[in-house]
Design a protein around this motif. Structure first.
Motif, PDB file in Angstrom:
ATOM      1  N   ALA A  36       5.967   1.872  -8.568  1.00 47.47           N
ATOM      2  CA  ALA A  36       5.763   2.384  -9.925  1.00 47.47           C
ATOM      3  C   ALA A  36       4.452   3.166 -10.021  1.00 47.47           C
ATOM      4  CB  ALA A  36       5.772   1.231 -10.924  1.00 47.47           C
ATOM      5  N   LEU A  37       3.405   2.654  -9.393  1.00 45.90           N
ATOM      6  CA  LEU A  37       2.123   3.365  -9.405  1.00 45.90           C
ATOM      7  C   LEU A  37       2.224   4.702  -8.684  1.00 45.90           C
ATOM      8  CD1 LEU A  37      -0.732   0.768  -8.721  1.00 45.90           C
ATOM      9  CD2 LEU A  37      -0.450   2.235 -10.722  1.00 45.90           C
ATOM     10  N   LEU A  38       2.929   4.727  -7.556  1.00 46.67           N
ATOM     11  CA  LEU A  38       3.090   5.975  -6.817  1.00 46.67           C
ATOM     12  C   LEU A  38       3.794   7.023  -7.673  1.00 46.67           C
ATOM     13  CD1 LEU A  38       2.792   7.568  -4.188  1.00 46.67           C
ATOM     14  CD2 LEU A  38       4.926   6.522  -3.386  1.00 46.67           C
ATOM     15  N   ARG A  39       4.840   6.615  -8.359  1.00 47.95           N
ATOM     16  CA  ARG A  39       5.546   7.548  -9.257  1.00 47.95           C
ATOM     17  C   ARG A  39       4.617   8.034 -10.363  1.00 47.95           C
ATOM     18  NH1 ARG A  39       9.747   3.768  -8.414  1.00 47.95           N
ATOM     19  NH2 ARG A  39       9.209   2.674 -10.342  1.00 47.95           N
ATOM     20  N   GLN A  40       3.849   7.100 -10.947  1.00 45.99           N
ATOM     21  CA  GLN A  40       2.949   7.456 -12.044  1.00 45.99           C
ATOM     22  C   GLN A  40       1.878   8.426 -11.586  1.00 45.99           C
ATOM     23  OE1 GLN A  40       1.138   4.068 -14.119  1.00 45.99           O
ATOM     24  NE2 GLN A  40      -0.740   5.268 -14.381  1.00 45.99           N
ATOM     25  N   TRP A  41       1.292   8.173 -10.410  1.00 49.87           N
ATOM     26  CA  TRP A  41       0.214   9.044  -9.921  1.00 49.87           C
ATOM     27  C   TRP A  41       0.732  10.437  -9.594  1.00 49.87           C
ATOM     28  CZ3 TRP A  41      -2.734   5.312  -6.063  1.00 49.87           C
ATOM     29  CH2 TRP A  41      -3.308   4.264  -6.806  1.00 49.87           C
ATOM     30  N   ARG A  42       1.980  10.527  -9.196  1.00 51.29           N
ATOM     31  CA  ARG A  42       2.552  11.857  -8.944  1.00 51.29           C
ATOM     32  C   ARG A  42       2.828  12.576 -10.267  1.00 51.29           C
ATOM     33  NH1 ARG A  42       6.998  12.060  -4.218  1.00 51.29           N
ATOM     34  NH2 ARG A  42       6.503  14.262  -4.547  1.00 51.29           N
ATOM     35  N   LEU A  43       3.307  11.838 -11.245  1.00 51.57           N
ATOM     36  CA  LEU A  43       3.616  12.459 -12.533  1.00 51.57           C
ATOM     37  C   LEU A  43       2.364  12.921 -13.263  1.00 51.57           C
ATOM     38  CD1 LEU A  43       6.444  10.084 -13.832  1.00 51.57           C
ATOM     39  CD2 LEU A  43       6.679  12.500 -13.231  1.00 51.57           C
ATOM     40  N   ASP A  44       1.273  12.145 -13.175  1.00 46.57           N
ATOM     41  CA  ASP A  44       0.071  12.518 -13.930  1.00 46.57           C
ATOM     42  C   ASP A  44      -0.868  13.434 -13.147  1.00 46.57           C
ATOM     43  OD1 ASP A  44      -1.469  10.924 -12.184  1.00 46.57           O
ATOM     44  OD2 ASP A  44      -1.598   9.232 -13.563  1.00 46.57           O
ATOM     45  N   GLY A  45      -0.464  13.808 -11.923  1.00 44.06           N
ATOM     46  CA  GLY A  45      -1.249  14.770 -11.156  1.00 44.06           C
ATOM     47  C   GLY A  45      -2.367  14.170 -10.326  1.00 44.06           C
ATOM     48  N   THR A  46      -2.452  12.848 -10.261  1.00 42.37           N
ATOM     49  CA  THR A  46      -3.450  12.224  -9.390  1.00 42.37           C
ATOM     50  C   THR A  46      -3.151  12.566  -7.934  1.00 42.37           C
ATOM     51  OG1 THR A  46      -3.787  10.398 -10.951  1.00 42.37           O
ATOM     52  CG2 THR A  46      -4.468  10.027  -8.663  1.00 42.37           C
ATOM     53  N   LEU A  47      -1.875  12.534  -7.585  1.00 36.45           N
ATOM     54  CA  LEU A  47      -1.418  12.927  -6.258  1.00 36.45           C
ATOM     55  C   LEU A  47      -0.589  14.195  -6.386  1.00 36.45           C
ATOM     56  CD1 LEU A  47      -0.307   9.455  -4.819  1.00 36.45           C
ATOM     57  CD2 LEU A  47      -2.310  10.774  -4.112  1.00 36.45           C
TER      58      LEU A  47
END
Length: 439
Positions: A71-82
């Motif tokens: 879930a964190l990986l998906r979130q970080w991709r969506l918010d531009g962290t990754l």
């Protein structure tokens, strides 16, 4: 042989993360519980939250460290962290560090995707034994996240150092990533899209078998994940990303390549008598005992030098029991090791210093198995190993010389595996430099 391909790496955005030292971490298997918590506290986007999330008593099949990581990986991709790089690339990776003698060295590497091979083909060769629980743990994380979060580390042999020469021009520019880790190691990453350089790297490595250096559990998990995905997709072609694994490849002939020792510290032995134990050791070893102060840095340097000197001509370990003396143990007869192995086992494995330590000293004389985590600890620094005996309740510190690169190569080429933690490749590959999303 080794088949590598470029890929669109997933990396931390410099716009969102100003200091990458706050979000990178060592490989999961060298993160202690204390460091795990420190990294969690260091930054809300530290890669440890994906690699080694916290375990809760309330965890369920639907909510656990693996599902939370996904879930964190998906979130970080969506918010531009990754952010995913726009073009398929290989990544040149340098690590600048100080060796144990103080010499500043740079180890060169290349990060790419490598086609997953069965060990039986001899194209990828393990050199250490693995355990079932860590493999299951990494497979569960791989299934949940569908990404290689950190690279496996492997070695190839090229005495001519062709890739190092080819990559030199590419490294004249500023790296995309430059970060200093907690040990003072500088990590630098260059993204390379030059088709000519990529093609030459592929051609060179196409003729090279690989020896796994670090990441045996992750590689075996990648094999299991590939097989799992092939069952789900019986029409697979072999080109899907689940047929590949994120890998950092380095030349074992690189001037910056070093293997550090992994010392053993023993505790929890009921009724242990150091004098009686030394008497039993005398049946197998010539013993040289010298006065020793483990708090004296000069004496620790002398210990390392003496251990290396004796080890150049005989199988030698050092033992500290907290008695104010250091005991150098020189094996009297290699033949004693024959009874621990079958006749087909190559001599290089039977007579490794680590084999002598595990088979003869730990298992036979002390009754300790290599996976006995309650009584046996693996420690990289001599001073730390000595300190655990001197002031923190441990009973024995076995100090070893580093395994030689030639021994790693010969054991792997013979299709054999060393005991766990026979090698400590340093520096460790930093997690969080680049991720491979399996899409």
């Amino acid at each position: 042989m080794a088949k590598i391909v470029p890929f669109r790496g997933l990396r931390y955005s410099s716009k969102r993360i100003a200091d990458l030292a706050q979000v990178t971490a060592p490989p999961y298997d060298v993160i202690s519980p204390a460091l795990q918590e420190e990294l969690h506290q260091r930054h809300e986007h530290n890669i440890v939250r994906l690699l080694l999330g916290r375990i809760s008593p309330e965890d369920t099949d639907e909510d656990n460290r693996y599902t939370r990581a996904a879930a964190l990986l998906r979130q970080w991709r969506l918010d531009g962290t990754l952010c995913r790089d726009p073009e398929p690339s290989i990544y040149l990776y340098d690590q600048e560090y100080a060796a144990e003698d103080g010499q500043v060295l740079t180890r060169n590497g290349l990060i790419a995707l490598a086609r997953i091979e069965e060990f039986s083909t001899g194209l990828v060769k393990p050199h250490e034994k693995t355990l079932s629980d860590p493999k299951a743990d990494r497979l569960a994380l791989l299934k949940a996240c569908q990404a290689n979060l950190s690279p496996v580390f492997s070695l190839y042999s090229d005495p001519c150092c062709v890739l190092e020469v080819l990559a030199k021009k590419e490294k004249d520019r500023q790296p995309e990533v430059e970060v200093k880790d907690d040990d003072g190691v500088w990590h630098r990453l260059w993204r390379c899209t030059d088709e000519n350089l990529i093609g030459k790297a592929q051609a060179l490595l196409d003729n090279k078998p690989l020896v796994l250096a670090d990441g045996h559990h992750r590689y075996e998990a990648a094999i299991a994940y590939r097989d799992y995905m092939r069952q789900l997709h019986p029409d697979f072609t072999g080109k899907e990303l689940f047929n590949y694994v994120l890998m950092c490849l380095s030349n074992m002939e690189d001037k910056g390549m070093r293997i550090f020792p992994a010392h053993r510290v023993v505790s929890g032995l009921a009724g242990f008598d150091p004098a009686a134990f030394l008497g039993r050791l005398a049946d197998y070893f010539d013993i040289e005992s010298l006065a020793f102060d483990p708090r004296d840095g000069e004496q620790i340097l002398a210990l390392r030098a003496r251990l290396s000197d004796l080890g150049s001509c005989r199988h030698t370990l050092a033992l500290y029991t907290g008695d104010g003396r250091i005991h150098y143990l020189c094996l009297r007869d290699e033949g004693v090791m024959d009874e621990f192995f079958d006749a087909k086992t190559p001599k290089v494995l039977r007579t490794l210093d680590i084999s002598i330590l595990h088979c003869l000293l730990l298992e036979r004389l002390l009754g300790i198995a290599s996976d006995d985590s309650e009584r046996l600890r693996y420690i990289r620094r001599i001073d730390e190993a000595l300190g655990l005996v001197e002031g923190q309740g441990a009973q024995l510190a076995f100090l070893v010389n580093p395994t030689r690169m030639s021994e790693v190569r010969d054991v792997a080429n013979a299709g054999e595996k060393m005991p766990q933690k026979s090698t400590y490749f340093y520096p460790k590959i930093l997690s969080g430099m680049v991720i491979n999303p399996i899409e």
